[in-house]
Design a protein around this motif. Structure first.
Motif, PDB file in Angstrom:
ATOM      1  N   GLU A 175       0.812  -0.969  -0.241  1.00 50.88           N
ATOM      2  CA  GLU A 175       0.177  -0.101  -0.227  1.00 50.88           C
ATOM      3  C   GLU A 175       0.983   1.412  -0.115  1.00 50.88           C
ATOM      4  OE1 GLU A 175      -2.769   2.371   3.300  1.00 50.88           O
ATOM      5  OE2 GLU A 175      -2.830  -0.219   3.376  1.00 50.88           O
ATOM      6  N   PHE A 176       0.873   2.347  -0.881  1.00 53.64           N
ATOM      7  CA  PHE A 176       1.036   3.053  -0.804  1.00 53.64           C
ATOM      8  C   PHE A 176       0.358   4.537  -0.539  1.00 53.64           C
ATOM      9  CE2 PHE A 176       3.711   7.012  -2.330  1.00 53.64           C
ATOM     10  CZ  PHE A 176       4.969   6.572  -2.876  1.00 53.64           C
ATOM     11  N   ILE A 177       1.049   5.542   0.117  1.00 52.16           N
ATOM     12  CA  ILE A 177       0.395   6.495   0.522  1.00 52.16           C
ATOM     13  C   ILE A 177       0.671   7.578  -0.343  1.00 52.16           C
ATOM     14  CG2 ILE A 177      -1.163   7.837   2.714  1.00 52.16           C
ATOM     15  CD1 ILE A 177      -1.187   5.392   4.100  1.00 52.16           C
ATOM     16  N   HIS A 178      -0.236   8.744  -0.653  1.00 53.09           N
ATOM     17  CA  HIS A 178       1.161   9.531  -1.641  1.00 53.09           C
ATOM     18  C   HIS A 178       0.443  10.904  -0.132  1.00 53.09           C
ATOM     19  CE1 HIS A 178       1.586   8.208  -5.506  1.00 53.09           C
ATOM     20  NE2 HIS A 178       1.324   7.912  -5.489  1.00 53.09           N
ATOM     21  N   GLU A 179       1.748  11.478  -0.031  1.00 57.05           N
ATOM     22  CA  GLU A 179       1.507  12.880   0.886  1.00 57.05           C
ATOM     23  C   GLU A 179       0.939  13.837   0.713  1.00 57.05           C
ATOM     24  OE1 GLU A 179       2.364  15.982   0.072  1.00 57.05           O
ATOM     25  OE2 GLU A 179       2.992  15.654  -2.270  1.00 57.05           O
ATOM     26  N   ASN A 180      -0.036  13.462  -1.218  1.00 58.64           N
ATOM     27  CA  ASN A 180      -1.657  14.273  -0.970  1.00 58.64           C
ATOM     28  C   ASN A 180      -3.166  13.326  -0.750  1.00 58.64           C
ATOM     29  OD1 ASN A 180      -1.397  12.562  -2.887  1.00 58.64           O
ATOM     30  ND2 ASN A 180      -1.256  14.053  -4.801  1.00 58.64           N
ATOM     31  N   ASN A 181      -2.365  12.474  -0.156  1.00 58.94           N
ATOM     32  CA  ASN A 181      -3.676  11.916   0.199  1.00 58.94           C
ATOM     33  C   ASN A 181      -4.284  10.829  -0.695  1.00 58.94           C
ATOM     34  OD1 ASN A 181      -3.431  12.250   3.138  1.00 58.94           O
ATOM     35  ND2 ASN A 181      -4.462  14.314   2.538  1.00 58.94           N
ATOM     36  N   ALA A 182      -3.332  10.468  -1.991  1.00 59.13           N
ATOM     37  CA  ALA A 182      -3.706   9.414  -2.978  1.00 59.13           C
ATOM     38  C   ALA A 182      -3.355   8.238  -2.457  1.00 59.13           C
ATOM     39  CB  ALA A 182      -3.576   9.861  -4.193  1.00 59.13           C
ATOM     40  N   ILE A 183      -4.106   7.339  -2.522  1.00 54.64           N
ATOM     41  CA  ILE A 183      -3.460   5.771  -2.205  1.00 54.64           C
ATOM     42  C   ILE A 183      -3.253   4.500  -2.895  1.00 54.64           C
ATOM     43  CG2 ILE A 183      -4.057   4.061  -0.302  1.00 54.64           C
ATOM     44  CD1 ILE A 183      -5.510   6.750   1.182  1.00 54.64           C
ATOM     45  N   TYR A 184      -2.702   3.686  -3.489  1.00 53.51           N
ATOM     46  CA  TYR A 184      -2.728   2.495  -4.266  1.00 53.51           C
ATOM     47  C   TYR A 184      -2.152   1.134  -3.120  1.00 53.51           C
ATOM     48  CZ  TYR A 184      -0.405  -0.485  -8.029  1.00 53.51           C
ATOM     49  OH  TYR A 184      -0.674  -1.626  -7.856  1.00 53.51           O
ATOM     50  N   TYR A 185      -3.123   0.652  -3.654  1.00 49.88           N
ATOM     51  CA  TYR A 185      -3.668  -0.945  -3.123  1.00 49.88           C
ATOM     52  C   TYR A 185      -2.483  -2.076  -4.357  1.00 49.88           C
ATOM     53  CZ  TYR A 185      -6.445   1.429   0.098  1.00 49.88           C
ATOM     54  OH  TYR A 185      -6.774   2.512   1.232  1.00 49.88           O
ATOM     55  N   GLY A 186      -1.559  -3.032  -3.979  1.00 48.77           N
ATOM     56  CA  GLY A 186      -1.427  -3.397  -5.068  1.00 48.77           C
ATOM     57  C   GLY A 186      -0.416  -3.911  -4.949  1.00 48.77           C
ATOM     58  N   TYR A 187       0.135  -4.608  -6.738  1.00 45.91           N
ATOM     59  CA  TYR A 187       1.283  -5.120  -6.472  1.00 45.91           C
ATOM     60  C   TYR A 187       2.285  -4.286  -6.863  1.00 45.91           C
ATOM     61  CZ  TYR A 187      -0.917  -9.317  -5.076  1.00 45.91           C
ATOM     62  OH  TYR A 187      -1.849  -9.963  -4.424  1.00 45.91           O
ATOM     63  N   TRP A 188       3.427  -4.765  -6.817  1.00 45.13           N
ATOM     64  CA  TRP A 188       5.365  -3.793  -7.295  1.00 45.13           C
ATOM     65  C   TRP A 188       6.130  -4.602  -7.954  1.00 45.13           C
ATOM     66  CZ3 TRP A 188       5.558   1.496  -5.881  1.00 45.13           C
ATOM     67  CH2 TRP A 188       3.993   2.426  -5.292  1.00 45.13           C
ATOM     68  N   LEU A 189       6.462  -4.355  -9.077  1.00 45.33           N
ATOM     69  CA  LEU A 189       7.305  -5.184  -9.477  1.00 45.33           C
ATOM     70  C   LEU A 189       9.051  -3.959  -9.062  1.00 45.33           C
ATOM     71  CD1 LEU A 189       9.279  -7.831 -10.058  1.00 45.33           C
ATOM     72  CD2 LEU A 189       8.261  -7.521 -12.544  1.00 45.33           C
ATOM     73  N   ASN A 190       9.846  -3.962  -8.516  1.00 41.00           N
ATOM     74  CA  ASN A 190      11.344  -3.596  -8.592  1.00 41.00           C
ATOM     75  C   ASN A 190      10.882  -1.855  -8.226  1.00 41.00           C
ATOM     76  OD1 ASN A 190      13.455  -5.707  -9.518  1.00 41.00           O
ATOM     77  ND2 ASN A 190      12.706  -5.633 -11.530  1.00 41.00           N
ATOM     78  N   ASP A 191      10.723  -2.042  -7.931  1.00 40.10           N
ATOM     79  CA  ASP A 191       9.614  -0.322  -6.861  1.00 40.10           C
ATOM     80  C   ASP A 191       9.555   0.566  -7.957  1.00 40.10           C
ATOM     81  OD1 ASP A 191      10.933   0.576  -4.661  1.00 40.10           O
ATOM     82  OD2 ASP A 191      12.482   1.235  -5.200  1.00 40.10           O
ATOM     83  N   THR A 192       7.821  -0.446  -8.745  1.00 41.13           N
ATOM     84  CA  THR A 192       7.273   0.220  -9.915  1.00 41.13           C
ATOM     85  C   THR A 192       5.892  -0.496  -9.297  1.00 41.13           C
ATOM     86  OG1 THR A 192       8.115  -0.856 -11.422  1.00 41.13           O
ATOM     87  CG2 THR A 192       8.392   1.291 -11.122  1.00 41.13           C
ATOM     88  N   GLN A 193       4.753   0.508 -10.119  1.00 41.71           N
ATOM     89  CA  GLN A 193       3.526  -0.634  -9.841  1.00 41.71           C
ATOM     90  C   GLN A 193       3.862  -1.655 -10.891  1.00 41.71           C
ATOM     91  OE1 GLN A 193       2.660   3.725 -10.012  1.00 41.71           O
ATOM     92  NE2 GLN A 193       1.269   3.075  -8.384  1.00 41.71           N
ATOM     93  N   PHE A 194       3.292  -2.812 -10.711  1.00 46.12           N
ATOM     94  CA  PHE A 194       3.407  -3.668 -11.433  1.00 46.12           C
ATOM     95  C   PHE A 194       2.085  -4.871 -11.641  1.00 46.12           C
ATOM     96  CE2 PHE A 194       4.481  -6.766 -14.796  1.00 46.12           C
ATOM     97  CZ  PHE A 194       6.158  -6.551 -15.574  1.00 46.12           C
ATOM     98  N   GLY A 195       1.373  -5.062 -12.108  1.00 44.54           N
ATOM     99  CA  GLY A 195       0.024  -5.887 -12.069  1.00 44.54           C
ATOM    100  C   GLY A 195      -0.891  -5.328 -11.333  1.00 44.54           C
ATOM    101  N   ILE A 196      -1.823  -5.956 -10.746  1.00 43.88           N
ATOM    102  CA  ILE A 196      -3.134  -5.982 -10.564  1.00 43.88           C
ATOM    103  C   ILE A 196      -3.043  -4.506  -9.103  1.00 43.88           C
ATOM    104  CG2 ILE A 196      -5.322  -6.252  -9.173  1.00 43.88           C
ATOM    105  CD1 ILE A 196      -5.240  -6.741 -11.957  1.00 43.88           C
ATOM    106  N   GLY A 197      -3.830  -3.678  -9.621  1.00 49.00           N
ATOM    107  CA  GLY A 197      -3.621  -2.752  -8.723  1.00 49.00           C
ATOM    108  C   GLY A 197      -5.232  -1.655  -8.573  1.00 49.00           C
ATOM    109  N   TYR A 198      -5.255  -1.277  -6.980  1.00 48.44           N
ATOM    110  CA  TYR A 198      -6.680  -0.377  -7.261  1.00 48.44           C
ATOM    111  C   TYR A 198      -5.977   1.180  -6.201  1.00 48.44           C
ATOM    112  CZ  TYR A 198     -10.648   1.318  -4.732  1.00 48.44           C
ATOM    113  OH  TYR A 198     -12.029   2.472  -4.907  1.00 48.44           O
TER     114      TYR A 198
END
Length: 299
Positions: free
Chosen positions: A128-151
């Protein structure tokens, strides 16, 4: 082509999974942090130097970070630990062979927060990645980048659920804007590209091909009042062959250019059929009959 419709249950499922994993991580942290204190593993070192006599307040002058936690007999960080950098970044979680590995939380110096899996010191796996502007990403990562299914949820309530490649929306996904406008379909490097369905907030509907976030290729456009257009588009404008239907049994079969009728066409109303030629949206010729129309085309 197949376009996935994303339900509210899909969104709830990924949120539920995220909350469960975060709770598990927090419990693991509390347990291991307690063990660190109970077993007196309050060892402080800077860089890869193992020196118990270095004072914390003086470390920043010569060393890149402070580490508190478990180390093995060879002095390598292994197990639960906390590492803090000069810029204020903090990692709390599991270490293997001096690197972040397994579950952990990383507090970035700019206010961003990542909670999830690490491999070889970088984000890999579910997180889960929470941006300082309150945007949120839930999902999968590969080598420090979003990769695969995410919300992903933005602070204006817009959401995206779908596939990511190298940190960008890529593959099948659904984007819902704050005003309830929605796109379901294919993406390429953050752009609507390929086949997709676009629901306008006023009820209009487009099903067809896209390129660079624009209707491009064959598509079917439907208006709330019953009008329909089946034909080709070029960067959001009717271009090429198309058929326009009106709800009062009027049909126009013609060619288009930059959104305007351009070329030969056929106008049908009930049992009446007329043939003509248009240029830049204006009718310039009406043919007496079909034969004259066909002869004009042959010329």
């Amino acid at each position: 082509r197949f376009v996935t419709t994303i339900s509210q249950n899909d969104c709830k499922s990924i949120n539920s999974k995220s909350n469960y994993l975060i709770k598990t991580l927090q419990e693991k942290e509390e347990k291991e942090e307690k063990e660190v204190n109970e077993n007196n593993y309050n060892e402080i070192s800077s860089g890869y130097v193992n020196d118990r006599n270095i004072q914390t307040q003086n470390q920043w002058q010569t060393q890149p970070f402070i580490f508190i936690g478990n180390k093995d007999k060879n002095g390598k960080k292994n197990g639960f630990g906390i590492q803090k950098w000069k810029d204020g970044s903090i990692y709390k979680g599991n270490f293997i062979d001096n690197g972040a590995q397994g579950w952990g939380i990383f507090f970035y110096s700019n206010g961003d927060i990542y909670k999830g899996e690490f491999a070889k010191t970088i984000t890999n796996g579910y997180g889960e990645f929470i941006h300082e502007n309150n945007a949120i990403y839930y999902g999968y990562w590969l080598n420090d980048t979003q990769f695969g299914i995410g919300y992903e949820i933005w602070n204006d309530s817009s959401t995206y659920y779908g596939n990511y490649i190298n940190g960008k929306k890529d593959g099948i996904g659904t984007y819902l804007w704050e005003d309830k406008t929605m796109y379901q379909g294919e993406w390429k490097e953050n752009n609507m590209e390929g086949y997709g369905i676009y629901h306008f907030k006023d009820g209009r509907l487009y099903k067809g091909e896209w390129k660079d976030n624009k209707m491009h290729g064959y598509g079917e456009f439907t208006w709330v009042e019953g009008k329909k257009y089946y034909g080709f588009y070029k960067y959001d404008k009717k271009n090429g062959f198309g058929i326009y239907y009106w709800p009062d049994d009027i049909i126009l079969i013609s060619f288009w250019k930059e959104g305007k009728q351009n070329g030969f066409g056929k106008y049908i109303k009930g049992r009446t059929t007329k043939y003509g030629k248009w240029k830049d949206g204006k009718k310039i010729t009406i043919f007496k009959n079909k034969e004259e129309f066909l002869n004009s085309i042959d010329k």
